[in-house]
Design a protein around this motif. Structure first.
Motif, PDB file in Angstrom:
ATOM      1  N   TYR A  24      49.370  47.773  37.810  1.00 14.32           N
ATOM      2  CA  TYR A  24      48.361  48.064  38.844  1.00 14.32           C
ATOM      3  C   TYR A  24      48.899  49.227  39.664  1.00 14.32           C
ATOM      4  CZ  TYR A  24      47.355  47.065  43.888  1.00 14.32           C
ATOM      5  OH  TYR A  24      47.095  47.138  45.235  1.00 14.32           O
ATOM      6  N   TRP A  25      48.204  50.329  39.650  1.00  9.29           N
ATOM      7  CA  TRP A  25      48.670  51.485  40.426  1.00  9.29           C
ATOM      8  C   TRP A  25      47.437  52.273  40.857  1.00  9.29           C
ATOM      9  CZ3 TRP A  25      52.737  51.699  43.045  1.00  9.29           C
ATOM     10  CH2 TRP A  25      53.289  52.884  43.494  1.00  9.29           C
ATOM     11  N   GLY A 161      48.866  43.352  46.726  1.00  2.00           N
ATOM     12  CA  GLY A 161      48.023  43.186  45.539  1.00  2.00           C
ATOM     13  C   GLY A 161      48.694  42.350  44.460  1.00  2.00           C
ATOM     14  N   ARG A 165      49.015  37.658  41.588  1.00  2.00           N
ATOM     15  CA  ARG A 165      49.357  37.174  40.238  1.00  2.00           C
ATOM     16  C   ARG A 165      50.471  36.130  40.271  1.00  2.00           C
ATOM     17  NH1 ARG A 165      49.738  43.222  38.705  1.00  2.00           N
ATOM     18  NH2 ARG A 165      51.885  42.672  39.198  1.00  2.00           N
ATOM     19  N   SER A 218      55.007  50.941  48.799  1.00  2.28           N
ATOM     20  CA  SER A 218      53.991  50.634  47.821  1.00  2.28           C
ATOM     21  C   SER A 218      52.612  51.158  48.271  1.00  2.28           C
ATOM     22  CB  SER A 218      54.030  49.131  47.612  1.00  2.28           C
ATOM     23  OG  SER A 218      52.883  48.673  47.071  1.00  2.28           O
ATOM     24  N   LEU A 268      53.704  54.939  34.729  1.00  5.85           N
ATOM     25  CA  LEU A 268      53.796  54.718  36.175  1.00  5.85           C
ATOM     26  C   LEU A 268      54.700  55.770  36.812  1.00  5.85           C
ATOM     27  CD1 LEU A 268      53.518  52.907  38.775  1.00  5.85           C
ATOM     28  CD2 LEU A 268      55.487  51.633  37.934  1.00  5.85           C
ATOM     29  N   ALA A 310      58.153  50.153  40.555  1.00  5.65           N
ATOM     30  CA  ALA A 310      58.220  51.453  41.223  1.00  5.65           C
ATOM     31  C   ALA A 310      59.605  51.609  41.856  1.00  5.65           C
ATOM     32  CB  ALA A 310      57.116  51.550  42.259  1.00  5.65           C
TER      33      ALA A 310
HETATM   34  O1  PMV Z   1      51.474  44.822  45.086  1.00  3.16           O
HETATM   35  P1  PMV Z   1      51.916  46.146  45.470  1.00  3.16           P
HETATM   36  O2  PMV Z   1      50.972  46.799  46.430  1.00  3.16           O
HETATM   37  O3  PMV Z   1      53.339  46.115  45.972  1.00  3.16           O
HETATM   38  O4  PMV Z   1      51.908  47.100  44.176  1.00  3.16           O
HETATM   39  C1  PMV Z   1      52.670  46.808  43.054  1.00  3.16           C
HETATM   40  C2  PMV Z   1      52.622  47.894  42.066  1.00  3.16           C
HETATM   41  C3  PMV Z   1      53.561  47.736  40.890  1.00  3.16           C
HETATM   42  O5  PMV Z   1      54.563  46.772  41.145  1.00  3.16           O
HETATM   43  C4  PMV Z   1      54.245  49.074  40.646  1.00  3.16           C
HETATM   44  C5  PMV Z   1      52.809  47.373  39.607  1.00  3.16           C
HETATM   45  C6  PMV Z   1      52.273  45.977  39.522  1.00  3.16           C
HETATM   46  O6  PMV Z   1      51.211  45.808  38.911  1.00  3.16           O
HETATM   47  O7  PMV Z   1      52.922  45.031  40.006  1.00  3.16           O
END
Ligand code: PMV
Length: 358
Positions: A24-25, A161, A165, A218, A268, A310
């Protein structure tokens, strides 16, 4: 009920981190993803959070004034506390009654901070699970929600985000996609179709190349996808990768699995590097590890591949039955690329659980 509300009550949850294989990016609106993603929930890298709460004599006037205290490892952590207050302010429409409560969170992680394991995913999902449980204990949700995990996933998403999951174990998808029945941008769901046995016990060795704080937060990172010259191509690629990955899982197609996982990781970082000078998050030792892993795979024919979050640290995915050989490979060839020889031994886990009678 009144007594129950006025005295201190508590709930404690353990929630794991997760690693995305399809990333997810890029996001829009209220933490809605620009493409669907697929992740593995980890087992050993977890956050344990206790929430204590009691009703205030008088509600606070505004959702920005919420009465929240956050302790991490026994110390009051004001910086994270501010994040939690901002997050809970965002929950105002969903949980307007939070203004009536005093809330205290006490958290610990099993993994080192900034070790390339997504602590925001485990900590935000643990907080969301505690809040949903509090709401359930007090009968505050009207009508009562049928699925507490779906609600926790929805609320966790508003904090981070990827945290949405972490509410489920195993293989988890987030983001609307024609291929995934019941998929949504608003919450994650475990894969409906059972994943063949060979994919259920994957291991994840996290090689710590650097534990320094990353330069790109992020939120800033997702922001770089706005007006990114490759944005449309990337969202198309992610959907295609998800499609290929689902087929590869069902057919036991290891070659495609490896190709997709590694391409996702490098895409990514390609996006990051192409969008900002601060997007150069890989270190020479990240590349040394990647090259060594590819050479080891070529030599042994083992199902082993790398993915990246990331940051500079490298996650190695491989099968349970190969763990002795891979551990030997890590010791002999990869530890010299790791900061203080550090790595974390993890594997796919079953997801969060409530700790009873603490
Ligand atoms: O959940 P966030 O906003 O920290 O974004 C996570 C983004 C990545 O870890 C790079 C990819 C992912 O899908 O977890």
């Amino acid at each position: 009920m009144t007594d129950k509300i006025n005295s201190w009550n508590e709930t404690t949850w353990v929630s794991p981190s997760n690693i995305a294989l399809v990333k997810y990016w890029g996001k829009h609106g209220e933490q809605l993803p620009n493409n669907p993603s697929l992740s593995l929930t980890l087992k050993n890298s977890v956050t344990k959070t206790q929430l204590r709460y009691r009703k205030l004599e008088k509600p606070v006037p505004d959702s920005g004034d919420l009465k929240v205290a956050y302790w991490f490892d026994g110390q009051r952590n004001k910086a994270f506390e501010r994040k939690v207050i901002t997050y809970m302010g965002r929950l105002h429409t969903e949980m307007p009654y939070l203004q009536n409560f005093e809330l205290e969170f006490r958290s610990t992680n099993t993994f080192p901070h900034s070790a390339g394991i997504a602590s925001s995913a485990s900590s935000m999902s643990a907080i969301a699970l505690c809040l949903v449980d509090m709401e359930k204990q007090l009968g505050l949700r009207k009508p009562p929600t049928q699925d507490v995990f779906r609600r926790a996933s929805f609320l966790a998403r508003l904090g981070s985000g990827s945290a949405c999951r972490s509410v489920y174990g195993g293989w988890v998808a987030w983001g609307e996609d024609g291929l995934l029945p019941d998929s949504s941008d608003r919450y994650a769901s475990p894969l409906e179709q059972p994943v063949p046995g060979q994919w259920q016990n994957l291991r994840d060795a996290v090689l710590i190349v650097s534990s320094a704080h990353k330069k790109v937060s992020s939120t800033a990172g997702h922001g770089l996808m706005n007006n990114h010259p490759f944005a449309e191509g990337r969202y198309h690629q992610a959907r295609k990768h998800l499609n290929c990955m689902m087929l590869a899982l069902q057919n036991g197609d290891e070659k495609t699995f490896i190709e997709v996982v590694e391409s996702e990781a490098l895409s990514l970082h390609g996006l990051l590097m192409a969008s900002s000078a601060d997007g150069m998050l890989l270190k020479p030792n990240s590349l040394n590890i990647i090259n060594a892993v590819r050479a080891f795979r070529e030599k042994t024919g083992l199902m082993i591949c790398f993915t990246l979050d990331a940051g500079p640290n490298v996650h190695l995915l491989f099968r349970e039955e190969d763990k002795v050989l891979v551990r030997q490979f890590i010791q002999e060839e990869l530890l010299s690329f790791c900061e203080n020889n550090q790595w974390i031994d993890d594997q796919v886990g079953k997801g969060p659980y409530k700790v009873e009678n603490e």
